[in-house]
Design a protein around this motif. Structure first.
Motif, PDB file in Angstrom:
ATOM      1  N   ILE A   1       0.844  -1.196   0.000  1.00 19.48           N
ATOM      2  CA  ILE A   1       0.000   0.000   0.000  1.00 19.48           C
ATOM      3  C   ILE A   1       0.879   1.245   0.000  1.00 19.48           C
ATOM      4  O   ILE A   1       0.641   2.188  -0.753  1.00 19.48           O
ATOM      5  CB  ILE A   1      -0.970  -0.006   1.197  1.00 19.48           C
ATOM      6  N   GLY A   2       1.903   1.245   0.839  1.00 20.09           N
ATOM      7  CA  GLY A   2       2.818   2.373   0.906  1.00 20.09           C
ATOM      8  C   GLY A   2       3.514   2.632  -0.414  1.00 20.09           C
ATOM      9  O   GLY A   2       3.661   3.779  -0.843  1.00 20.09           O
ATOM     10  N   LYS A   3       3.933   1.553  -1.076  1.00 18.31           N
ATOM     11  CA  LYS A   3       4.587   1.700  -2.386  1.00 18.31           C
ATOM     12  C   LYS A   3       3.632   2.301  -3.407  1.00 18.31           C
ATOM     13  O   LYS A   3       4.028   3.127  -4.232  1.00 18.31           O
ATOM     14  CB  LYS A   3       5.104   0.349  -2.880  1.00 18.31           C
ATOM     15  N   ARG A   4       2.372   1.883  -3.348  1.00 18.72           N
ATOM     16  CA  ARG A   4       1.387   2.425  -4.288  1.00 18.72           C
ATOM     17  C   ARG A   4       1.136   3.908  -4.028  1.00 18.72           C
ATOM     18  O   ARG A   4       0.984   4.702  -4.953  1.00 18.72           O
ATOM     19  CB  ARG A   4       0.089   1.630  -4.200  1.00 18.72           C
ATOM     20  N   ILE A   5       1.069   4.270  -2.755  1.00 14.57           N
ATOM     21  CA  ILE A   5       0.886   5.676  -2.394  1.00 14.57           C
ATOM     22  C   ILE A   5       2.061   6.489  -2.927  1.00 14.57           C
ATOM     23  O   ILE A   5       1.873   7.538  -3.565  1.00 14.57           O
ATOM     24  CB  ILE A   5       0.740   5.856  -0.868  1.00 14.57           C
ATOM     25  N   LYS A   6       3.254   6.010  -2.677  1.00 12.64           N
ATOM     26  CA  LYS A   6       4.458   6.712  -3.121  1.00 12.64           C
ATOM     27  C   LYS A   6       4.473   6.857  -4.643  1.00 12.64           C
ATOM     28  O   LYS A   6       4.754   7.939  -5.172  1.00 12.64           O
ATOM     29  CB  LYS A   6       5.700   5.967  -2.653  1.00 12.64           C
ATOM     30  N   GLN A   7       4.166   5.768  -5.342  1.00  9.06           N
ATOM     31  CA  GLN A   7       4.179   5.809  -6.802  1.00  9.06           C
ATOM     32  C   GLN A   7       3.136   6.784  -7.336  1.00  9.06           C
ATOM     33  O   GLN A   7       3.407   7.572  -8.245  1.00  9.06           O
ATOM     34  CB  GLN A   7       3.953   4.416  -7.390  1.00  9.06           C
ATOM     35  N   ARG A   8       1.936   6.729  -6.767  1.00  6.34           N
ATOM     36  CA  ARG A   8       0.868   7.638  -7.213  1.00  6.34           C
ATOM     37  C   ARG A   8       1.269   9.083  -6.941  1.00  6.34           C
ATOM     38  O   ARG A   8       1.079   9.962  -7.778  1.00  6.34           O
ATOM     39  CB  ARG A   8      -0.439   7.292  -6.489  1.00  6.34           C
ATOM     40  N   ARG A   9       1.841   9.328  -5.785  1.00 12.96           N
ATOM     41  CA  ARG A   9       2.284  10.683  -5.428  1.00 12.96           C
ATOM     42  C   ARG A   9       3.331  11.177  -6.416  1.00 12.96           C
ATOM     43  O   ARG A   9       3.256  12.302  -6.911  1.00 12.96           O
ATOM     44  CB  ARG A   9       2.831  10.681  -3.997  1.00 12.96           C
TER      45      ARG A   9
ATOM     46  N   ILE B   1      -9.671   4.651  -3.434  1.00 11.62           N
ATOM     47  CA  ILE B   1      -8.988   3.975  -2.331  1.00 11.62           C
ATOM     48  C   ILE B   1      -8.647   2.530  -2.699  1.00 11.62           C
ATOM     49  O   ILE B   1      -7.610   2.005  -2.296  1.00 11.62           O
ATOM     50  CB  ILE B   1      -9.825   4.046  -1.028  1.00 11.62           C
ATOM     51  N   SER B   2      -9.486   1.897  -3.505  1.00 14.46           N
ATOM     52  CA  SER B   2      -9.223   0.508  -3.903  1.00 14.46           C
ATOM     53  C   SER B   2      -7.940   0.399  -4.723  1.00 14.46           C
ATOM     54  O   SER B   2      -7.256  -0.625  -4.679  1.00 14.46           O
ATOM     55  CB  SER B   2     -10.401  -0.073  -4.681  1.00 14.46           C
ATOM     56  N   GLU B   3      -7.609   1.449  -5.460  1.00 14.33           N
ATOM     57  CA  GLU B   3      -6.361   1.453  -6.224  1.00 14.33           C
ATOM     58  C   GLU B   3      -5.166   1.369  -5.288  1.00 14.33           C
ATOM     59  O   GLU B   3      -4.186   0.677  -5.568  1.00 14.33           O
ATOM     60  CB  GLU B   3      -6.280   2.721  -7.072  1.00 14.33           C
ATOM     61  N   LEU B   4      -5.237   2.060  -4.154  1.00 16.03           N
ATOM     62  CA  LEU B   4      -4.143   2.030  -3.192  1.00 16.03           C
ATOM     63  C   LEU B   4      -4.084   0.702  -2.449  1.00 16.03           C
ATOM     64  O   LEU B   4      -3.013   0.201  -2.133  1.00 16.03           O
ATOM     65  CB  LEU B   4      -4.283   3.185  -2.197  1.00 16.03           C
ATOM     66  N   ILE B   5      -5.237   0.111  -2.185  1.00 12.71           N
ATOM     67  CA  ILE B   5      -5.277  -1.143  -1.432  1.00 12.71           C
ATOM     68  C   ILE B   5      -4.895  -2.338  -2.300  1.00 12.71           C
ATOM     69  O   ILE B   5      -4.083  -3.165  -1.908  1.00 12.71           O
ATOM     70  CB  ILE B   5      -6.670  -1.359  -0.803  1.00 12.71           C
ATOM     71  N   THR B   6      -5.458  -2.414  -3.499  1.00 16.10           N
ATOM     72  CA  THR B   6      -5.267  -3.603  -4.334  1.00 16.10           C
ATOM     73  C   THR B   6      -4.291  -3.409  -5.483  1.00 16.10           C
ATOM     74  O   THR B   6      -3.799  -4.385  -6.039  1.00 16.10           O
ATOM     75  CB  THR B   6      -6.602  -4.063  -4.944  1.00 16.10           C
ATOM     76  N   GLY B   7      -4.078  -2.167  -5.877  1.00 17.81           N
ATOM     77  CA  GLY B   7      -3.223  -1.899  -7.028  1.00 17.81           C
ATOM     78  C   GLY B   7      -3.986  -1.938  -8.336  1.00 17.81           C
ATOM     79  O   GLY B   7      -3.454  -1.608  -9.387  1.00 17.81           O
ATOM     80  N   ALA B   8      -5.245  -2.333  -8.281  1.00 18.75           N
ATOM     81  CA  ALA B   8      -6.061  -2.385  -9.495  1.00 18.75           C
ATOM     82  C   ALA B   8      -6.781  -1.064  -9.679  1.00 18.75           C
ATOM     83  O   ALA B   8      -7.383  -0.537  -8.749  1.00 18.75           O
ATOM     84  CB  ALA B   8      -7.079  -3.506  -9.388  1.00 18.75           C
ATOM     85  N   VAL B   9      -6.700  -0.532 -10.875  1.00 12.92           N
ATOM     86  CA  VAL B   9      -7.390   0.716 -11.185  1.00 12.92           C
ATOM     87  C   VAL B   9      -8.774   0.355 -11.685  1.00 12.92           C
ATOM     88  O   VAL B   9      -8.911  -0.289 -12.725  1.00 12.92           O
ATOM     89  CB  VAL B   9      -6.633   1.527 -12.259  1.00 12.92           C
ATOM     90  N   PRO B  10      -9.793   0.737 -10.922  1.00 12.43           N
ATOM     91  CA  PRO B  10     -11.146   0.379 -11.356  1.00 12.43           C
ATOM     92  C   PRO B  10     -11.539   1.133 -12.619  1.00 12.43           C
ATOM     93  O   PRO B  10     -11.210   2.298 -12.783  1.00 12.43           O
ATOM     94  CB  PRO B  10     -12.036   0.792 -10.180  1.00 12.43           C
ATOM     95  N   SER B  11     -12.191   0.434 -13.504  1.00 14.53           N
ATOM     96  CA  SER B  11     -12.734   1.077 -14.693  1.00 14.53           C
ATOM     97  C   SER B  11     -14.073   1.649 -14.277  1.00 14.53           C
ATOM     98  O   SER B  11     -15.059   0.938 -14.183  1.00 14.53           O
ATOM     99  CB  SER B  11     -12.896   0.058 -15.819  1.00 14.53           C
ATOM    100  N   HIS B  12     -14.089   2.931 -13.989  1.00 11.36           N
ATOM    101  CA  HIS B  12     -15.271   3.545 -13.396  1.00 11.36           C
ATOM    102  C   HIS B  12     -16.537   3.304 -14.207  1.00 11.36           C
ATOM    103  O   HIS B  12     -17.563   2.960 -13.658  1.00 11.36           O
ATOM    104  CB  HIS B  12     -15.059   5.043 -13.196  1.00 11.36           C
ATOM    105  N   GLN B  13     -16.468   3.455 -15.507  1.00 10.93           N
ATOM    106  CA  GLN B  13     -17.655   3.289 -16.319  1.00 10.93           C
ATOM    107  C   GLN B  13     -18.154   1.850 -16.251  1.00 10.93           C
ATOM    108  O   GLN B  13     -19.333   1.608 -16.081  1.00 10.93           O
ATOM    109  CB  GLN B  13     -17.369   3.689 -17.768  1.00 10.93           C
ATOM    110  N   ASP B  14     -17.260   0.883 -16.371  1.00  6.21           N
ATOM    111  CA  ASP B  14     -17.671  -0.510 -16.301  1.00  6.21           C
ATOM    112  C   ASP B  14     -18.234  -0.843 -14.928  1.00  6.21           C
ATOM    113  O   ASP B  14     -19.224  -1.550 -14.814  1.00  6.21           O
ATOM    114  CB  ASP B  14     -16.491  -1.435 -16.609  1.00  6.21           C
ATOM    115  N   TYR B  15     -17.593  -0.323 -13.891  1.00  5.23           N
ATOM    116  CA  TYR B  15     -18.056  -0.570 -12.528  1.00  5.23           C
ATOM    117  C   TYR B  15     -19.465  -0.026 -12.350  1.00  5.23           C
ATOM    118  O   TYR B  15     -20.337  -0.714 -11.823  1.00  5.23           O
ATOM    119  CB  TYR B  15     -17.102   0.074 -11.529  1.00  5.23           C
ATOM    120  N   LEU B  16     -19.696   1.198 -12.802  1.00  4.79           N
ATOM    121  CA  LEU B  16     -21.019   1.803 -12.649  1.00  4.79           C
ATOM    122  C   LEU B  16     -22.064   1.048 -13.454  1.00  4.79           C
ATOM    123  O   LEU B  16     -23.179   0.833 -12.975  1.00  4.79           O
ATOM    124  CB  LEU B  16     -20.983   3.271 -13.073  1.00  4.79           C
TER     125      LEU B  16
END
Length: 107
Positions: A8-16, A63-78
């Motif tokens: 999670i920390g690595k994902r936060i750092k990378q996103r930042r 938040i799920s992107e930080l927890i799982t590393g998967a970027v949700p496809s918002h349109q598909d999810y909705l």
């Protein structure tokens, strides 16, 4: 299943870093110390869900992107969630939903 705070920390750092934001920026945005952000990014401290949610907000991600590393496809999810709700509706509820959709489209 255990929580991998290091990942999670690595994902936060990378996103930042992808957003070209500093630890100072994130710390100031959250009203915490730079040291605390550093500990989160290194997986040394267990970040709370509330703090993780705030971090996600400031890093413009889910938040799920930080927890799982998967970027949700918002349109598909909705679309998927909408379809599940729609399938549980009776005919009367579907007609009401259709009327609401028409109002929204013409708003």
């Amino acid at each position: 299943m255990s929580v991998d705070y290091r990942a999670i920390g690595k994902r936060i750092k990378q996103r930042r870093k992808d957003l070209e934001k500093t630890q100072d920026y994130l710390a100031e945005s959250l009203s915490v110390s730079v040291g605390y952000i550093s500990q989160i990014e290194r997986g040394i401290t267990k970040v709370s869900l509330d703090t993780l949610s705030e971090i996600a907000t400031h890093l413009n991600c889910d938040i799920s992107e930080l927890i799982t590393g998967a970027v949700p496809s918002h349109q598909d999810y909705l679309n998927e969630e909408f379809a599940q709700i729609y399938d549980r509706m009776d005919t009367h509820q579907k007609n009401i939903l259709l009327e609401i959709a028409h109002v929204i489209l013409h708003y």
